[in-house]
Scaffold this active site. Structure first.
Site, PDB file in Angstrom:
ATOM      1  N   GLY A 184     -25.641  12.711 -36.459  1.00 44.40           N
ATOM      2  CA  GLY A 184     -25.322  12.056 -37.732  1.00 44.40           C
ATOM      3  C   GLY A 184     -24.240  12.799 -38.491  1.00 44.40           C
ATOM      4  O   GLY A 184     -23.754  13.853 -38.067  1.00 44.40           O
ATOM      5  N   SER A 185     -23.876  12.253 -39.652  1.00 44.99           N
ATOM      6  CA  SER A 185     -22.757  12.822 -40.408  1.00 44.99           C
ATOM      7  C   SER A 185     -23.107  14.183 -41.015  1.00 44.99           C
ATOM      8  O   SER A 185     -22.234  15.046 -41.147  1.00 44.99           O
ATOM      9  CB  SER A 185     -22.320  11.842 -41.497  1.00 44.99           C
ATOM     10  OG  SER A 185     -23.405  11.488 -42.314  1.00 44.99           O
ATOM     11  N   THR A 186     -24.376  14.387 -41.391  1.00 45.35           N
ATOM     12  CA  THR A 186     -24.746  15.686 -41.972  1.00 45.35           C
ATOM     13  C   THR A 186     -24.647  16.776 -40.910  1.00 45.35           C
ATOM     14  O   THR A 186     -24.163  17.883 -41.188  1.00 45.35           O
ATOM     15  CB  THR A 186     -26.175  15.622 -42.569  1.00 45.35           C
ATOM     16  OG1 THR A 186     -26.336  14.380 -43.250  1.00 45.35           O
ATOM     17  CG2 THR A 186     -26.415  16.763 -43.527  1.00 45.35           C
ATOM     18  N   ASP A 235     -31.521  18.954 -38.121  1.00 43.92           N
ATOM     19  CA  ASP A 235     -31.166  17.535 -38.037  1.00 43.92           C
ATOM     20  C   ASP A 235     -31.223  16.895 -39.427  1.00 43.92           C
ATOM     21  O   ASP A 235     -31.846  17.433 -40.350  1.00 43.92           O
ATOM     22  CB  ASP A 235     -32.147  16.816 -37.091  1.00 43.92           C
ATOM     23  CG  ASP A 235     -31.600  15.500 -36.562  1.00 43.92           C
ATOM     24  OD1 ASP A 235     -30.526  15.051 -37.010  1.00 43.92           O
ATOM     25  OD2 ASP A 235     -32.267  14.906 -35.692  1.00 43.92           O
ATOM     26  N   GLU A 275     -33.829  13.235 -30.318  1.00 46.43           N
ATOM     27  CA  GLU A 275     -34.050  14.074 -31.509  1.00 46.43           C
ATOM     28  C   GLU A 275     -35.503  14.540 -31.576  1.00 46.43           C
ATOM     29  O   GLU A 275     -35.790  15.703 -31.865  1.00 46.43           O
ATOM     30  CB  GLU A 275     -33.686  13.292 -32.777  1.00 46.43           C
ATOM     31  CG  GLU A 275     -32.197  13.049 -32.924  1.00 46.43           C
ATOM     32  CD  GLU A 275     -31.839  12.090 -34.048  1.00 46.43           C
ATOM     33  OE1 GLU A 275     -30.681  12.111 -34.476  1.00 46.43           O
ATOM     34  OE2 GLU A 275     -32.708  11.320 -34.492  1.00 46.43           O
TER      35      GLU A 275
HETATM   36  C1  5RP Z   1     -29.584   9.741 -36.124  1.00 45.62           C
HETATM   37  C2  5RP Z   1     -30.404  10.203 -37.250  1.00 45.62           C
HETATM   38  C3  5RP Z   1     -29.682  10.847 -38.420  1.00 45.62           C
HETATM   39  O1  5RP Z   1     -30.238  12.091 -38.643  1.00 45.62           O
HETATM   40  C4  5RP Z   1     -29.849   9.984 -39.628  1.00 45.62           C
HETATM   41  O2  5RP Z   1     -29.383   8.668 -39.343  1.00 45.62           O
HETATM   42  C5  5RP Z   1     -29.085  10.551 -40.835  1.00 45.62           C
HETATM   43  O3  5RP Z   1     -27.713  10.471 -40.606  1.00 45.62           O
HETATM   44  P1  5RP Z   1     -26.638  11.004 -41.645  1.00 45.62           P
HETATM   45  O4  5RP Z   1     -26.673  12.498 -41.585  1.00 45.62           O
HETATM   46  O5  5RP Z   1     -25.342  10.430 -41.153  1.00 45.62           O
HETATM   47  O6  5RP Z   1     -27.000  10.485 -43.014  1.00 45.62           O
HETATM   48  O7  5RP Z   1     -31.594  10.110 -37.273  1.00 45.62           O
HETATM   49  O8  5RP Z   1     -30.355   9.118 -35.118  1.00 45.62           O
END
Ligand code: 5RP
Length: 228
Positions: A38-40, A90, A112
């Protein structure tokens, strides 16, 4: 795009960055590091490079994360090659103060969850806006299924109260994903077990059986740590 939307988006990016910065001191040089999707996590990868943290190698939860790690010059190894993963980091789509999560907005929840469960410590990094009293208000629960079981499982989930939508495309594992809204998430452990017990389910985005020990939530001016 309106100015307001741009500002919101910039604020969200700043919160992700604060959360990702807060996890850096927990990363030990020379250790394996499990990496979510994901982006984070993308921001975290940039920070690892900027701060020149030298981890032994990363274990990746998705093709997208593997590509980002490789672009950043960080080595990636397979989970099968590693007996002990000290830390997994994550993001999440929704989280409660008790550490129950919905994940899988990026479709990577099965890998994950394997990494979160295989790791000694699991730290979740996210914006504070994702904190909710009850899961499922803003995001559906994604369920990855074997292709032959797709319709059978969709009917069963509908029988449990879900509105089921087949997501476009396939997971990195080559499987369809059913996005389920309106499920009763008052007891996330029971729901996760019920979904897991359906034959043909590969994994689901409710993280209740394996919860993060720590959640670092970026706020407008700092980081909120849960449990405090
Ligand atoms: C991917 C996920 C990500 O952790 C979740 O979607 C959060 O994403 P982001 O950091 O872009 O907000 O579970 O499968």
């Amino acid at each position: 795009m309106s100015k307001d939307v741009r500002q919101e988006s910039n604020q969200s990016i700043a919160k992700k960055r604060r959360a990702a910065e807060a996890v850096l001191p927990m990363i030990q040089a020379g250790d394996y590091l499990g990496m979510g999707t994901g982006s984070t996590v993308g921001v975290l990868i940039e920070l690892i490079v900027q701060h020149r943290l030298s981890i032994r190698a990363a274990i990746s939860s998705s093709e997208a994360t593997t590509a980002a790690l490789q672009r950043a010059g960080i080595g990636v190894v397979d989970l099968n090659e590693v007996a002990d993963v000290p830390l997994y980091i994550d993001g999440a789509d929704e989280l409660t103060q008790h550490g129950f999560l919905i994940k899988g907005g990026g479709g990577a929840m099965t890998r994950e969850k394997i990494l979160a469960t295989a790791s000694r410590h699991f730290v979740c990094i996210a914006e504070d806006d994702k904190l909710t009293p009850v899961l499922g208000r803003n995001h559906p629960v994604p369920v990855e299924v074997l292709p032959m079981a797709r319709s059978f499982i969709a009917r069963h989930l509908a029988g449990m109260g879900a509105t089921v939508t087949l997501r476009r495309g396939l997971s990195d594992n080559g499987n369809p994903i059913l996005d389920c809204s309106r499920l009763d998430l008052a007891n996330p452990v029971t729901l996760e077990q019920a979904i897991n017990n359906l034959p043909g389910v590969i994994g689901c985005g409710v993280f209740a059986l394996r919860r993060p020990e720590v959640m670092l939530l970026g706020t407008v001016d700092g980081v909120r740590r849960l449990p405090a």
